[in-house]
Design an enzyme around this catalytic site. Structure first.
Site, PDB file in Angstrom:
ATOM      1  N   GLY A  42      -8.699  55.351   2.549  1.00 31.43           N
ATOM      2  CA  GLY A  42      -8.234  55.026   1.199  1.00 31.43           C
ATOM      3  C   GLY A  42      -7.010  55.806   0.740  1.00 31.43           C
ATOM      4  O   GLY A  42      -6.412  55.462  -0.271  1.00 31.43           O
ATOM      5  N   LYS A  54      -7.742  56.612 -13.112  1.00 31.54           N
ATOM      6  CA  LYS A  54      -8.088  55.556 -14.062  1.00 31.54           C
ATOM      7  C   LYS A  54      -9.528  55.707 -14.563  1.00 31.54           C
ATOM      8  O   LYS A  54      -9.835  55.364 -15.711  1.00 31.54           O
ATOM      9  CB  LYS A  54      -7.875  54.173 -13.447  1.00 31.54           C
ATOM     10  CG  LYS A  54      -6.533  53.570 -13.789  1.00 31.54           C
ATOM     11  CD  LYS A  54      -5.363  54.100 -13.024  1.00 31.54           C
ATOM     12  CE  LYS A  54      -4.489  55.110 -13.649  1.00 31.54           C
ATOM     13  NZ  LYS A  54      -3.427  55.600 -12.744  1.00 31.54           N
ATOM     14  N   HIS A 447      -5.754  32.207 -29.089  1.00 28.95           N
ATOM     15  CA  HIS A 447      -5.637  32.994 -30.312  1.00 28.95           C
ATOM     16  C   HIS A 447      -7.009  33.496 -30.733  1.00 28.95           C
ATOM     17  O   HIS A 447      -7.962  32.730 -30.666  1.00 28.95           O
ATOM     18  CB  HIS A 447      -5.049  32.125 -31.435  1.00 28.95           C
ATOM     19  CG  HIS A 447      -4.965  32.842 -32.745  1.00 28.95           C
ATOM     20  ND1 HIS A 447      -3.966  33.751 -33.007  1.00 28.95           N
ATOM     21  CD2 HIS A 447      -5.771  32.824 -33.837  1.00 28.95           C
ATOM     22  CE1 HIS A 447      -4.151  34.252 -34.230  1.00 28.95           C
ATOM     23  NE2 HIS A 447      -5.237  33.698 -34.754  1.00 28.95           N
TER      24      HIS A 447
HETATM   25  P1  FAD Z   1      -1.066  57.263   0.918  1.00 26.55           P
HETATM   26  O1  FAD Z   1      -1.997  56.675  -0.040  1.00 26.55           O
HETATM   27  O2  FAD Z   1      -0.383  58.540   0.593  1.00 26.55           O
HETATM   28  O3  FAD Z   1      -1.874  57.432   2.269  1.00 26.55           O
HETATM   29  C1  FAD Z   1      -1.356  58.082   3.371  1.00 26.55           C
HETATM   30  C2  FAD Z   1      -2.508  58.486   4.249  1.00 26.55           C
HETATM   31  O4  FAD Z   1      -1.970  58.947   5.477  1.00 26.55           O
HETATM   32  C3  FAD Z   1      -3.316  59.647   3.674  1.00 26.55           C
HETATM   33  O5  FAD Z   1      -4.674  59.321   3.683  1.00 26.55           O
HETATM   34  C4  FAD Z   1      -3.009  60.805   4.627  1.00 26.55           C
HETATM   35  O6  FAD Z   1      -4.128  61.675   4.806  1.00 26.55           O
HETATM   36  C5  FAD Z   1      -2.693  60.075   5.905  1.00 26.55           C
HETATM   37  N1  FAD Z   1      -1.834  60.834   6.809  1.00 26.55           N
HETATM   38  C6  FAD Z   1      -0.606  61.349   6.554  1.00 26.55           C
HETATM   39  N2  FAD Z   1      -0.109  61.963   7.627  1.00 26.55           N
HETATM   40  C7  FAD Z   1      -1.045  61.831   8.595  1.00 26.55           C
HETATM   41  C8  FAD Z   1      -1.111  62.263   9.955  1.00 26.55           C
HETATM   42  N3  FAD Z   1      -0.114  62.930  10.550  1.00 26.55           N
HETATM   43  N4  FAD Z   1      -2.233  61.970  10.650  1.00 26.55           N
HETATM   44  C9  FAD Z   1      -3.254  61.290  10.065  1.00 26.55           C
HETATM   45  N5  FAD Z   1      -3.242  60.849   8.823  1.00 26.55           N
HETATM   46  C10 FAD Z   1      -2.143  61.121   8.091  1.00 26.55           C
HETATM   47  N6  FAD Z   1       0.125  53.991  -7.762  1.00 26.55           N
HETATM   48  C11 FAD Z   1      -0.121  52.857  -8.422  1.00 26.55           C
HETATM   49  O7  FAD Z   1       0.373  51.803  -8.017  1.00 26.55           O
HETATM   50  N7  FAD Z   1      -0.903  52.841  -9.543  1.00 26.55           N
HETATM   51  C12 FAD Z   1      -1.472  53.968 -10.026  1.00 26.55           C
HETATM   52  O8  FAD Z   1      -2.167  53.915 -11.029  1.00 26.55           O
HETATM   53  C13 FAD Z   1      -1.230  55.189  -9.348  1.00 26.55           C
HETATM   54  N8  FAD Z   1      -1.784  56.326  -9.792  1.00 26.55           N
HETATM   55  C14 FAD Z   1      -1.559  57.483  -9.105  1.00 26.55           C
HETATM   56  C15 FAD Z   1      -2.130  58.659  -9.593  1.00 26.55           C
HETATM   57  C16 FAD Z   1      -1.923  59.852  -8.933  1.00 26.55           C
HETATM   58  C17 FAD Z   1      -2.555  61.118  -9.460  1.00 26.55           C
HETATM   59  C18 FAD Z   1      -1.127  59.870  -7.739  1.00 26.55           C
HETATM   60  C19 FAD Z   1      -0.907  61.159  -6.994  1.00 26.55           C
HETATM   61  C20 FAD Z   1      -0.553  58.717  -7.264  1.00 26.55           C
HETATM   62  C21 FAD Z   1      -0.757  57.506  -7.946  1.00 26.55           C
HETATM   63  N9  FAD Z   1      -0.187  56.310  -7.510  1.00 26.55           N
HETATM   64  C22 FAD Z   1      -0.417  55.157  -8.196  1.00 26.55           C
HETATM   65  C23 FAD Z   1       0.643  56.250  -6.306  1.00 26.55           C
HETATM   66  C24 FAD Z   1      -0.176  55.725  -5.097  1.00 26.55           C
HETATM   67  O9  FAD Z   1      -1.274  56.582  -4.894  1.00 26.55           O
HETATM   68  C25 FAD Z   1       0.679  55.663  -3.861  1.00 26.55           C
HETATM   69  O10 FAD Z   1       1.828  54.877  -4.095  1.00 26.55           O
HETATM   70  C26 FAD Z   1      -0.087  55.057  -2.688  1.00 26.55           C
HETATM   71  O11 FAD Z   1      -1.240  55.796  -2.404  1.00 26.55           O
HETATM   72  C27 FAD Z   1       0.804  54.996  -1.456  1.00 26.55           C
HETATM   73  O12 FAD Z   1       0.101  54.444  -0.401  1.00 26.55           O
HETATM   74  P2  FAD Z   1       0.480  54.754   1.095  1.00 26.55           P
HETATM   75  O13 FAD Z   1      -0.384  53.868   1.918  1.00 26.55           O
HETATM   76  O14 FAD Z   1       1.935  54.685   1.295  1.00 26.55           O
HETATM   77  O15 FAD Z   1       0.111  56.279   1.353  1.00 26.55           O
HETATM   78  P1  NAI Z   2       7.723  61.160 -11.622  1.00 25.79           P
HETATM   79  O1  NAI Z   2       8.930  61.123 -10.789  1.00 25.79           O
HETATM   80  O2  NAI Z   2       7.185  59.927 -12.218  1.00 25.79           O
HETATM   81  O3  NAI Z   2       7.941  62.154 -12.834  1.00 25.79           O
HETATM   82  C1  NAI Z   2       8.357  63.478 -12.662  1.00 25.79           C
HETATM   83  C2  NAI Z   2       8.969  63.969 -13.942  1.00 25.79           C
HETATM   84  O4  NAI Z   2       9.197  65.352 -13.838  1.00 25.79           O
HETATM   85  C3  NAI Z   2      10.314  63.311 -14.241  1.00 25.79           C
HETATM   86  O5  NAI Z   2      10.310  62.896 -15.576  1.00 25.79           O
HETATM   87  C4  NAI Z   2      11.316  64.435 -13.979  1.00 25.79           C
HETATM   88  O6  NAI Z   2      12.464  64.337 -14.785  1.00 25.79           O
HETATM   89  C5  NAI Z   2      10.497  65.658 -14.316  1.00 25.79           C
HETATM   90  N1  NAI Z   2      10.872  66.891 -13.651  1.00 25.79           N
HETATM   91  C6  NAI Z   2      11.243  67.062 -12.368  1.00 25.79           C
HETATM   92  N2  NAI Z   2      11.443  68.372 -12.101  1.00 25.79           N
HETATM   93  C7  NAI Z   2      11.173  69.035 -13.251  1.00 25.79           C
HETATM   94  C8  NAI Z   2      11.180  70.406 -13.611  1.00 25.79           C
HETATM   95  N3  NAI Z   2      11.501  71.342 -12.729  1.00 25.79           N
HETATM   96  N4  NAI Z   2      10.866  70.730 -14.872  1.00 25.79           N
HETATM   97  C9  NAI Z   2      10.539  69.782 -15.784  1.00 25.79           C
HETATM   98  N5  NAI Z   2      10.503  68.476 -15.486  1.00 25.79           N
HETATM   99  C10 NAI Z   2      10.817  68.109 -14.234  1.00 25.79           C
HETATM  100  O7  NAI Z   2       6.646  61.925 -10.735  1.00 25.79           O
HETATM  101  P2  NAI Z   2       5.093  62.184 -10.935  1.00 25.79           P
HETATM  102  O8  NAI Z   2       4.683  61.985 -12.335  1.00 25.79           O
HETATM  103  O9  NAI Z   2       4.815  63.468 -10.262  1.00 25.79           O
HETATM  104  O10 NAI Z   2       4.446  61.005 -10.109  1.00 25.79           O
HETATM  105  C11 NAI Z   2       4.846  60.758  -8.768  1.00 25.79           C
HETATM  106  C12 NAI Z   2       4.773  59.323  -8.444  1.00 25.79           C
HETATM  107  O11 NAI Z   2       3.417  58.903  -8.289  1.00 25.79           O
HETATM  108  C13 NAI Z   2       5.302  58.378  -9.524  1.00 25.79           C
HETATM  109  O12 NAI Z   2       6.705  58.293  -9.522  1.00 25.79           O
HETATM  110  C14 NAI Z   2       4.670  57.109  -9.132  1.00 25.79           C
HETATM  111  O13 NAI Z   2       5.402  56.534  -8.080  1.00 25.79           O
HETATM  112  C15 NAI Z   2       3.307  57.555  -8.644  1.00 25.79           C
HETATM  113  N6  NAI Z   2       2.314  57.382  -9.704  1.00 25.79           N
HETATM  114  C16 NAI Z   2       2.123  56.157 -10.260  1.00 25.79           C
HETATM  115  C17 NAI Z   2       1.222  55.979 -11.279  1.00 25.79           C
HETATM  116  C18 NAI Z   2       1.065  54.640 -11.875  1.00 25.79           C
HETATM  117  O14 NAI Z   2       1.562  53.676 -11.327  1.00 25.79           O
HETATM  118  N7  NAI Z   2       0.369  54.508 -12.994  1.00 25.79           N
HETATM  119  C19 NAI Z   2       0.404  57.070 -11.784  1.00 25.79           C
HETATM  120  C20 NAI Z   2       0.711  58.318 -11.171  1.00 25.79           C
HETATM  121  C21 NAI Z   2       1.619  58.440 -10.169  1.00 25.79           C
END
Ligand code: FAD
Ligand code: NAI
Length: 469
Positions: A42, A54, A447
């Site tokens: 996952g 979420k 509505h």
């Molecule tokens: P990842 O989900 O990062 O998966 C990569 C996997 O590869 C991991 O399990 C890792 O362990 C594995 N891996 C890496 N290197 C190796 C290796 N060398 N050998 C074996 N395994 C390895 N996106 C949304 O669209 N909606 C959201 O609401 C949202 N909320 C987020 C909230 C948070 C707190 C964070 C941190 C991110 C959120 N994101 C959200 C972003 C989303 O999680 C990522 O865009 C998404 O997980 C990317 O998928 P991926 O398959 O590219 O990689």
């Molecule tokens: P982000 O890039 O969205 O936001 C980082 C923020 O930190 C920016 O506003 C930037 O200007 C600021 N920043 C950078 N360096 C700083 C510093 N030194 N001091 C103060 N501010 C600074 O990155 P974030 O929030 O860490 O999330 C990473 C990514 O994960 C997102 O861009 C998104 O792709 C994904 N994500 C998506 C979610 C969703 O779709 N709902 C939820 C959470 C994450």
């Protein structure tokens, strides 16, 4: 050769990109090995990202809604929060169900999961080292790299468990009295929303001049207003100049437009300043795959890297780092390997911040149109004129549509308000289908719903609006 296992498709990483690619390839009849270093499938999204965040945001919404019903004659009192139960609901009933479901789906499809950390040894082999040190050599005809990204560290921050990334914040070790969020992007504001609802005094520091820099300012304003009321402080155009961990707290100094003069003490600090790709940790050089200096892997429209039988998808190929982008790319890569003539052709990718209110946007933003000198028409319907928004006491919203000036087609949309993320889907479909203001305005919407605001915005543009409320 010296392989322990061979397959037609090796997928590295089991996040939304990796598991989708593995399942699609298996469904197309290919023999698939899925490599993952963590004990559950996952990736970031299911284990420590989209899904647990979420779940906690839902808890936050229940608490804040209950707090705000007083003026319509209801009061519930202060919530009694059982953190152990909350954590266990998140871990077992939400995350555990989904990751367990993935393991079953892998099994049902005959996808072989090899547990351990993968490092390419050649263009056709990867060595997977398990937690106990055992190495499995996997030979492959094709590979899909879906190794994702990790949180960027704050430069020079001391190694202290009270200075957390999103994974630490989601673990919810305690409810800190006072917390600083560094970075006013999506993660910072979503997690800030959670801790604020649980009772923490939250401060946000952002070095740019506004929160969520990618979205239009008119969408951010209602969120910022509400956060300024609820949070301890929102400091934009401000930087952290030093972070020091002492026994009684994390001491922080600031500089910039809204910097407090005195050193501040926090119980916890969340660093949410962006994410960086994992491209440098997979032995890509042994396979000949080009990785740029930041760790991104470049791909073409078929998700192919510079090595024709090796593909890459998800966060590791670039922005936007979103789960729904990764899954869409995953299907393309798997289908190309199976011989289908497909490309990644989505015209837009929606973004949603699940804050309170939510902010959702897609396609061209007004800011972009301005900087690029693109002529647009726009219509923004204020939720204060929506019967549904009034009846749920959440009028601080707006639905904005952006149209091509000549064709009147929808080319962008932005929504701020409760459930904006769900409401955006209609605009995304409108853009993909080339719909114009007539198409949306002449479609009968039920509505009273918030979805009517999409229709009302289109009618505003057409000058045919009569039925406010
Ligand atoms: P990842 O989900 O990062 O998966 C990569 C996997 O590869 C991991 O399990 C890792 O362990 C594995 N891996 C890496 N290197 C190796 C290796 N060398 N050998 C074996 N395994 C390895 N996106 C949304 O669209 N909606 C959201 O609401 C949202 N909320 C987020 C909230 C948070 C707190 C964070 C941190 C991110 C959120 N994101 C959200 C972003 C989303 O999680 C990522 O865009 C998404 O997980 C990317 O998928 P991926 O398959 O590219 O990689
Ligand atoms: P982000 O890039 O969205 O936001 C980082 C923020 O930190 C920016 O506003 C930037 O200007 C600021 N920043 C950078 N360096 C700083 C510093 N030194 N001091 C103060 N501010 C600074 O990155 P974030 O929030 O860490 O999330 C990473 C990514 O994960 C997102 O861009 C998104 O792709 C994904 N994500 C998506 C979610 C969703 O779709 N709902 C939820 C959470 C994450």
């Amino acid at each position: 050769g010296n392989n322990d296992v061979t397959c037609q498709v090796m997928v590295l990483g089991s996040g939304p990109g990796g598991y989708t690619a593995a399942f699609r390839a298996a469904d197309l009849g290919l023999k698939v090995v899925l490599v993952e270093r963590y004990p559950t499938l996952g990736g970031v999204c299911l284990n420590v990202g989209c899904i647990p965040s979420k779940a906690l945001l839902h808890t936050a919404k229940v608490i804040t809604e209950a707090e705000e019903t007083e003026h319509h004659g209801l009061s519930f009192g202060k919530p009694d929060i059982d953190l152990d139960k909350l954590r266990s609901w998140k871990a077992n009933d939400v995350v555990g169900k989904l990751t367990g479901g993935l393991a079953q789906m892998a099994k049902a499809r005959g996808v072989t999961v090899v547990s351990g950390t993968g490092q390419f040894t050649s263009p056709n082999q990867i060595a997977v080292t398990a937690a106990d040190g055992k190495i499995t050599l996997v030979g492959f005809d094709n590979a899909i790299i879906a190794a994702g990204s990790q949180a960027t560290k704050f430069p020079g921050a001391p190694d202290d468990e009270r200075i957390m990334d999103s994974t630490g914040a989601l673990a919810l070790a305690d409810i800190p009295g006072r917390m600083l969020v560094i970075g006013g992007g999506i993660i910072g504001l979503e997690m800030g929303t959670v801790y604020d609802a649980l009772g923490t005094k939250v401060s946000v520091v952002e070095f740019m001049d506004g929160l969520i820099p990618g979205a239009d300012r008119d969408l951010i304003r209602p969120l910022q207003k509400r956060m300024e009321k609820r949070f301890e402080s929102i400091m934009v155009s401000t930087k952290v100049s030093s972070l020091e961990a002492k026994a009684d707290g994390i001491y922080v100094d600031f500089e910039g437009a809204n910097a407090p003069k005195e050193t501040q003490k926090y119980d916890r600090v969340l660093v949410s300043i962006g994410r960086r790709p994992n491209g440098k940790n997979i032995g890509a050089e042994n396979a000949g795959v080009a990785v740029d200096e930041r760790g991104f892997i470049a791909v073409d429209k078929q998700m192919r890297t510079n090595v024709p039988h090796i593909f890459a998808i998800g966060d590791i190929v670039g922005q936007p780092m979103l789960a729904h982008k990764a899954t869409h790319e995953a299907k393309v890569a798997a289908e190309v390997i199976a011989g289908h003539k497909v490309e990644f052709v989505a015209s837009v990718i929606p973004s949603v911040a699940y804050t309170d209110p939510e902010i959702a946007w897609v396609g061209l933003t007004e800011t972009e149109a301005k900087t690029k000198g693109i002529d647009i028409e726009k219509a923004s319907f204020p939720w204060a004129a929506s019967g549904r928004a009034l009846s749920i006491a959440r009028t601080e919203g707006a639905t904005k549509l952006i149209f091509d000036k000549e064709t009147h087609r929808v080319i962008g949309a932005g929504i701020v308000g409760i459930n904006a993320g769900e409401l955006l889907a209609e605009a995304v479909l409108a853009i993909e289908m080339g719909a114009d203001a007539h198409d949306l305005g002449l479609t009968i919407h039920a509505h009273p719903t918030l979805s009517e605001t999409v229709c009302f915005a289109a009618e505003l543009k057409e000058g045919t609006i009569t039925d406010m409320l």
